[in-house]
Design a protein around this motif. Structure first.
Motif, PDB file in Angstrom:
ATOM      1  N   UNK A  27       0.764  -1.354   0.020  1.00 23.15           N
ATOM      2  CA  UNK A  27      -0.050   0.027  -0.048  1.00 23.15           C
ATOM      3  C   UNK A  27       0.808   1.262  -0.014  1.00 23.15           C
ATOM      4  N   UNK A  28       1.789   1.150   0.910  1.00 24.48           N
ATOM      5  CA  UNK A  28       2.881   2.324   0.768  1.00 24.48           C
ATOM      6  C   UNK A  28       3.668   2.561  -0.693  1.00 24.48           C
ATOM      7  N   UNK A  29       3.962   1.550  -1.142  1.00 27.84           N
ATOM      8  CA  UNK A  29       4.622   1.723  -2.276  1.00 27.84           C
ATOM      9  C   UNK A  29       3.703   2.228  -3.312  1.00 27.84           C
ATOM     10  N   UNK A  30       2.491   1.848  -3.350  1.00 27.14           N
ATOM     11  CA  UNK A  30       1.600   2.035  -4.424  1.00 27.14           C
ATOM     12  C   UNK A  30       1.195   3.715  -4.270  1.00 27.14           C
ATOM     13  N   UNK A  31       1.220   4.278  -2.798  1.00 25.71           N
ATOM     14  CA  UNK A  31       0.617   5.708  -2.617  1.00 25.71           C
ATOM     15  C   UNK A  31       2.014   6.255  -3.151  1.00 25.71           C
ATOM     16  N   UNK A  32       3.065   6.030  -3.114  1.00 26.39           N
ATOM     17  CA  UNK A  32       4.115   6.603  -3.420  1.00 26.39           C
ATOM     18  C   UNK A  32       4.275   6.658  -4.833  1.00 26.39           C
ATOM     19  N   UNK A  33       4.024   5.669  -5.588  1.00 26.77           N
ATOM     20  CA  UNK A  33       3.977   5.635  -7.033  1.00 26.77           C
ATOM     21  C   UNK A  33       2.800   6.525  -7.565  1.00 26.77           C
ATOM     22  N   UNK A  34       1.853   6.740  -6.870  1.00 27.50           N
ATOM     23  CA  UNK A  34       0.724   7.623  -7.557  1.00 27.50           C
ATOM     24  C   UNK A  34       1.311   9.002  -7.336  1.00 27.50           C
ATOM     25  N   UNK A  35       1.758   9.356  -6.197  1.00 31.25           N
ATOM     26  CA  UNK A  35       2.324  10.748  -6.056  1.00 31.25           C
ATOM     27  C   UNK A  35       3.505  11.067  -7.095  1.00 31.25           C
ATOM     28  N   UNK A  36       4.249  10.009  -7.165  1.00 32.93           N
ATOM     29  CA  UNK A  36       5.349  10.576  -8.153  1.00 32.93           C
ATOM     30  C   UNK A  36       4.721  10.294  -9.535  1.00 32.93           C
ATOM     31  N   UNK A  37       3.931   9.537 -10.147  1.00 38.81           N
ATOM     32  CA  UNK A  37       3.283   9.646 -11.425  1.00 38.81           C
ATOM     33  C   UNK A  37       2.533  11.019 -11.540  1.00 38.81           C
ATOM     34  N   UNK A  38       1.945  11.443 -10.588  1.00 43.69           N
ATOM     35  CA  UNK A  38       1.083  12.890 -10.870  1.00 43.69           C
ATOM     36  C   UNK A  38       2.154  13.750 -10.960  1.00 43.69           C
TER      37      UNK A  38
END
Ligand code: ZN
Length: 196
Positions: A27-38
């Motif tokens: 979950x933490x990885x995914x949240x960070x990936x979304x932040x980065x993608x945006x």
């Protein structure tokens, strides 16, 4: 902190391993990936684009959490493909490079979501294209592998620039050598992936 790795970083050629489970760390990885993608204005991001060896990618077709739904694909499988359509693609690991790619027009994909539930989608249009582009990443395939020779020729110079930039960063020590990169990936796999 996650960072997008750029062509020709070797992790982009690594075949990712399935995750053992969906837990707080995922979950933490995914949240960070979304932040980065945006931050980078992308519509999709695969785990090996952030130097992680897992079968996981995310998509938001508007590149904006206010405008479109966030999708998480964990251990995805593309079951069926149909038709063919050509459209322009780009990739956060190939900044400022765009070229037409021919792909199946429709796909059926199943995966686990962030709640650990199995989900299945019948997709077409941009969503089908984005899923196939990200799914390719998990197998170490990047969109320039699917270009016609004419399209590849047209981006050749930009690719050479990225290769030189990569070599420069490596010489300055900001990108480790292949051995260290592969050792780290193997360690991350032993932590969280199904290895055979
Ligand atoms: Zn990509």
């Amino acid at each position: 902190m996650l960072e997008v790795v750029r062509y020709p970083h070797p992790t982009l050629r690594h075949k990712s391993k399935p995750l053992r489970r969906v837990d707080g760390e995922v979950e933490k990885i995914v949240a960070e990936m979304f932040d980065l993608m945006y931050r980078e204005n992308g519509v999709g991001l695969a785990a090996n684009q952030v130097d992680l060896p897992y079968r996981l990618f995310i998509i938001n077709l508007e590149a904006d959490p206010q405008k479109a739904e966030e999708f998480v694909f964990i251990n995805p499988v593309i079951a069926r493909r149909g038709g063919a359509v050509e459209a322009e693609e780009g990739c956060l690991s190939f900044p400022d490079i765009f070229a037409p790619v021919k792909r199946p027009a429709k796909v059926a994909v199943s995966a686990y979501n962030l709640s650990g539930e199995e989900v299945e989608y019948q997709l077409d249009g941009l969503f089908a294209r984005a899923v196939q582009h990200e799914y390719d990443h998990l197998d170490g395939v990047v969109f320039i592998d699917r270009l016609s020779s004419a399209a590849l020729f047209s981006v050749k110079e930009a690719l050479t620039d990225l290769e030189l930039e990569f070599q420069g960063r490596r010489q300055r020590g900001s990108i480790p050598g292949d051995d260290r990169i592969f050792a780290r990936l193997a360690e991350l796999e032993s932590l969280r992936a199904i290895c055979d």
